[in-house]
Design a protein around this motif. Structure first.
Motif, PDB file in Angstrom:
ATOM      1  N   ALA A 146       0.421  -1.131  -0.135  1.00  0.00           N
ATOM      2  CA  ALA A 146       0.420   0.443   0.193  1.00  0.00           C
ATOM      3  C   ALA A 146       1.118   1.512  -0.008  1.00  0.00           C
ATOM      4  N   LYS A 147       1.816   1.470   0.594  1.00  0.00           N
ATOM      5  CA  LYS A 147       2.808   2.435   1.158  1.00  0.00           C
ATOM      6  C   LYS A 147       3.074   2.988  -0.224  1.00  0.00           C
ATOM      7  N   LEU A 148       4.400   0.866  -1.140  1.00  0.00           N
ATOM      8  CA  LEU A 148       4.539   1.525  -3.160  1.00  0.00           C
ATOM      9  C   LEU A 148       3.752   2.659  -3.679  1.00  0.00           C
ATOM     10  N   VAL A 149       2.070   1.989  -3.746  1.00  0.00           N
ATOM     11  CA  VAL A 149       1.019   1.950  -4.040  1.00  0.00           C
ATOM     12  C   VAL A 149       1.194   3.875  -4.130  1.00  0.00           C
ATOM     13  N   SER A 150       1.326   4.032  -2.925  1.00  0.00           N
ATOM     14  CA  SER A 150       0.928   5.471  -2.671  1.00  0.00           C
ATOM     15  C   SER A 150       1.602   6.722  -3.302  1.00  0.00           C
ATOM     16  N   LEU A 151       3.359   5.731  -3.348  1.00  0.00           N
ATOM     17  CA  LEU A 151       4.025   6.538  -4.054  1.00  0.00           C
ATOM     18  C   LEU A 151       4.199   6.963  -5.342  1.00  0.00           C
ATOM     19  N   GLY A 152       3.223   6.066  -5.786  1.00  0.00           N
ATOM     20  CA  GLY A 152       2.875   5.270  -7.502  1.00  0.00           C
ATOM     21  C   GLY A 152       4.162   4.433  -8.318  1.00  0.00           C
ATOM     22  N   TYR A 153       3.983   3.440  -7.334  1.00  0.00           N
ATOM     23  CA  TYR A 153       4.591   2.622  -7.902  1.00  0.00           C
ATOM     24  C   TYR A 153       4.005   1.935  -8.660  1.00  0.00           C
ATOM     25  N   PRO A 154       4.077   1.060  -9.905  1.00  0.00           N
ATOM     26  CA  PRO A 154       2.792   0.657 -10.295  1.00  0.00           C
ATOM     27  C   PRO A 154       2.518  -1.161 -10.322  1.00  0.00           C
ATOM     28  N   ILE A 155       1.779  -1.009  -9.459  1.00  0.00           N
ATOM     29  CA  ILE A 155       1.609  -2.510  -8.525  1.00  0.00           C
ATOM     30  C   ILE A 155       0.188  -3.214  -9.018  1.00  0.00           C
ATOM     31  N   LYS A 156       0.008  -3.791  -9.722  1.00  0.00           N
ATOM     32  CA  LYS A 156      -1.052  -4.428  -9.827  1.00  0.00           C
ATOM     33  C   LYS A 156      -1.714  -5.841  -8.180  1.00  0.00           C
ATOM     34  N   THR A 157      -2.077  -6.305  -7.757  1.00  0.00           N
ATOM     35  CA  THR A 157      -2.828  -6.791  -6.321  1.00  0.00           C
ATOM     36  C   THR A 157      -3.556  -8.232  -7.927  1.00  0.00           C
ATOM     37  N   VAL A 158      -2.735  -9.440  -6.762  1.00  0.00           N
ATOM     38  CA  VAL A 158      -3.048 -10.115  -7.924  1.00  0.00           C
ATOM     39  C   VAL A 158      -3.932 -11.678  -6.782  1.00  0.00           C
ATOM     40  N   ASP A 159      -5.161 -11.307  -5.661  1.00  0.00           N
ATOM     41  CA  ASP A 159      -5.391 -12.451  -5.182  1.00  0.00           C
ATOM     42  C   ASP A 159      -4.408 -14.386  -5.901  1.00  0.00           C
TER      43      ASP A 159
END
Length: 111
Positions: free
Chosen positions: A47-60
């Motif tokens: 969540a921290k990295l996403v808030s910093l703009g890192y392109p992360i896609k969460t996959v369950d």
């Protein structure tokens, strides 16, 4: 020098904006499962990295089994770096700190 920028960005909580220069469209696939303890511990870091703009896609992996199979993910947490075409570039298995994930992203971006 790049390593110093990476560590400074991760430690200060600031992302280094590379999106304007990234023609490969790198994305980190954050493979996890709701039943996985280490995955739960890693959620705030992601969540921290996403808030910093890192392109992360969460996959369950339980909901998106085809995606987990496509990238050969059999253990979680797992991080898979892909390009804009979905081609796997690199993979990490196990929990990582936000600093380690940011450094890995920047390392792949610099290639």
């Amino acid at each position: 020098m790049l390593l110093i920028l990476i560590l400074a960005a991760a430690l200060t909580g600031q992302a280094v904006d590379q999106s304007a220069h990234d023609t490969r469209g790198l994305t980190i696939l954050d493979m996890h499962a709701v039943w996985c303890g280490p995955c739960k511990a890693q959620r705030p870091r992601i969540a921290k990295l996403v808030s910093l703009g890192y392109p992360i896609k969460t996959v369950d992996i339980d909901r998106e089994k085809a995606t987990a199979e496509r990238y050969g993910v059999k253990a979680v947490p797992a991080l898979v770096m892909v390009d804009q075409a979905g081609q796997q570039l690199s993979k990490r298995i196990g929990p990582y700190t936000a600093t380690e994930i940011a450094a890995w992203y920047k390392e792949e971006w610099a290639k």
